[in-house]
Design a protein around this motif. Sequence first.
Motif, mmCIF file in Angstrom:
data_model
loop_
_atom_site.group_PDB
_atom_site.id
_atom_site.type_symbol
_atom_site.label_atom_id
_atom_site.label_comp_id
_atom_site.label_asym_id
_atom_site.label_seq_id
_atom_site.Cartn_x
_atom_site.Cartn_y
_atom_site.Cartn_z
ATOM 1 N N ASP A 31 -25.058 -29.223 12.457
ATOM 2 C CA ASP A 31 -23.689 -28.729 12.353
ATOM 3 C C ASP A 31 -23.221 -28.030 13.638
ATOM 4 N N TYR A 32 -24.128 -27.822 14.575
ATOM 5 C CA TYR A 32 -23.839 -26.981 15.725
ATOM 6 C C TYR A 32 -23.515 -27.774 16.988
ATOM 7 N N TRP A 53 -21.855 -31.790 18.091
ATOM 8 C CA TRP A 53 -22.711 -31.755 16.908
ATOM 9 C C TRP A 53 -23.401 -33.093 16.649
ATOM 10 N N ILE A 100 -21.201 -23.201 15.327
ATOM 11 C CA ILE A 100 -20.936 -24.196 14.294
ATOM 12 C C ILE A 100 -19.722 -25.016 14.706
#
Length: 127
Positions: A31-32, A53, A100
Amino acid sequence: QVQLVESGGGLVQAGGSLRLSCAASGRTFFDYDMGWFRQAPGKEREFVSAINWSGGRTYYADSVAGRFTISRNDAKNTVALQMNSLKPEDTAVYYCAARISSRTLVPGTTAPFYDSWGQGTQVTISS
């Protein structure tokens, strides 16, 4: 926030290579957006590279483009920075950073974009 730990720094001669690695805690690494920054003594922290991501988009500072390559391995929760053709001016503490992903914005190239940081790893290039 995610916990980040960098490794792989060291002392090499100009023209050599190093591979930095950043290990992230947590189960949602995918997610990052991830970034690498560096800070030399007496200088501001500067952007080096970023990867989104999905790993499908990468970004580089002009000073390292063509020499450095960023990559991520979501199965291992790691992001790497392969550094080739190193120069004395690459000497700095290198930091891994994470945020995120919104999945709509590109990863930032300024430090305030990121909200998780590692402790840094020293890279020294001798001439």
